[in-house]
Scaffold this motif. Sequence first.
Motif, short mmCIF file in Angstrom:
data_model
loop_
_atom_site.label_atom_id
_atom_site.label_comp_id
_atom_site.label_asym_id
_atom_site.label_seq_id
_atom_site.Cartn_x
_atom_site.Cartn_y
_atom_site.Cartn_z
N GLY A 1 6.03 -13.99 3.73
CA GLY A 1 7.04 -13.38 4.60
C GLY A 1 6.96 -11.87 4.60
N LEU A 2 6.80 -11.29 3.42
CA LEU A 2 6.68 -9.84 3.32
C LEU A 2 5.38 -9.37 3.95
N GLN A 3 4.32 -10.12 3.75
CA GLN A 3 3.03 -9.76 4.36
C GLN A 3 3.14 -9.70 5.88
N ALA A 4 3.81 -10.68 6.47
CA ALA A 4 3.98 -10.70 7.92
C ALA A 4 4.88 -9.58 8.39
N LEU A 5 5.96 -9.35 7.66
CA LEU A 5 6.91 -8.31 8.02
C LEU A 5 6.26 -6.93 8.05
N LEU A 6 5.35 -6.69 7.10
CA LEU A 6 4.71 -5.38 6.97
C LEU A 6 3.38 -5.30 7.73
N HIS A 7 3.02 -6.38 8.41
CA HIS A 7 1.79 -6.42 9.22
C HIS A 7 0.55 -6.10 8.39
N ILE A 8 0.47 -6.69 7.21
CA ILE A 8 -0.70 -6.53 6.35
C ILE A 8 -1.64 -7.70 6.64
N PRO B 1 0.79 -1.24 0.00
CA PRO B 1 0.00 0.00 0.00
C PRO B 1 0.82 1.28 0.00
N PHE B 2 1.86 1.34 0.80
CA PHE B 2 2.64 2.58 0.89
C PHE B 2 3.83 2.59 -0.07
N GLN B 3 4.00 1.52 -0.85
CA GLN B 3 5.08 1.45 -1.85
C GLN B 3 4.61 0.55 -2.99
N PRO B 4 3.74 1.07 -3.84
CA PRO B 4 3.05 0.25 -4.83
C PRO B 4 3.97 -0.52 -5.78
N GLU B 5 5.18 -0.03 -6.01
CA GLU B 5 6.09 -0.73 -6.92
C GLU B 5 6.66 -2.00 -6.30
N LEU B 6 6.57 -2.12 -4.98
CA LEU B 6 7.05 -3.31 -4.29
C LEU B 6 5.94 -4.36 -4.31
N ALA B 7 6.22 -5.51 -4.90
CA ALA B 7 5.20 -6.54 -5.09
C ALA B 7 4.98 -7.35 -3.82
N LEU B 8 3.76 -7.29 -3.32
CA LEU B 8 3.35 -8.17 -2.24
C LEU B 8 2.91 -9.52 -2.81
N GLY B 9 2.43 -9.50 -4.03
CA GLY B 9 1.99 -10.71 -4.71
C GLY B 9 1.41 -10.35 -6.05
N ALA B 10 0.59 -11.25 -6.57
CA ALA B 10 -0.06 -11.01 -7.87
C ALA B 10 -1.34 -11.83 -7.92
N GLY C 1 -8.74 -6.32 0.31
CA GLY C 1 -9.07 -5.05 -0.33
C GLY C 1 -8.15 -4.73 -1.49
N LEU C 2 -6.85 -5.00 -1.31
CA LEU C 2 -5.89 -4.77 -2.38
C LEU C 2 -6.19 -5.68 -3.58
N ARG C 3 -6.53 -6.92 -3.27
CA ARG C 3 -6.85 -7.89 -4.32
C ARG C 3 -8.11 -7.47 -5.08
N ALA C 4 -9.12 -7.02 -4.37
CA ALA C 4 -10.36 -6.60 -5.01
C ALA C 4 -10.13 -5.43 -5.96
#
Length: 213
Positions: free
Chosen positions: A83-90, A60-69, A97-100
């Motif tokens: 791992g990234l999801q846990a690290l960023l507490h998403i 969310p705060f860095q859209p160019e960084l891929a959380l997934g696809a 919401g991001l997926r939708a």
Amino acid sequence: MLFEDRTEAGRLLAGRLLDLKPDRPVVLALPRGGVPVGYEIARALDAPLDLVLVRKIGVPFQPELALGAVAEGERPEQVVDAGLQALLHIDAAELAGLRARELAEMERRRCAYLAGRVQADLLGRPAIVVDDGIATGATMRVALRAVRRRRPARLVLAVPVAPAATIAELREEADLVVCLATPGDFRSVGQFYRHFPQLRDEEVIAILDEARR
């Protein structure tokens, strides 16, 4: 620089795929950049050109960084870097919401690009999934999984350029991988093209219309 533009890259890739022509393949391009590459392959193989719509899920705060696809479909295929999801507490709700949001953008693009045209039937035919290049492989991985669900006779990944490590990982997802170059000094796909403009929606629509003609 390896390629003059996406058209040249597509023609070079097509030359490596001609053995598939008698099997009546379908070419599926990732928009926007994969469409001109896919057009050249479809033309050389006398194959229909369709799309596989995939969107990166950005942080969310860095859209160019891929959380997934996520890829389109009746049950949308998704990959997430846990791992990234846990690290960023998403949490799960925020991810949903991001997926939708990305699924809505994919629906907009399908309506704009194909005007409600029915997807090509892949059953019993080779499916060639095409992009203008691959970096991390997240979007291509989810694209291949989405296409695999449509039960093609053979799943082929065709791409002009990608890192060797990424190609090695994606071999697990496809029956055949055709990649023209795996350079060591890989920073971005665009560095390997002399001309690499961002395509507009209007250009994508024009290429698809030409393919139908």
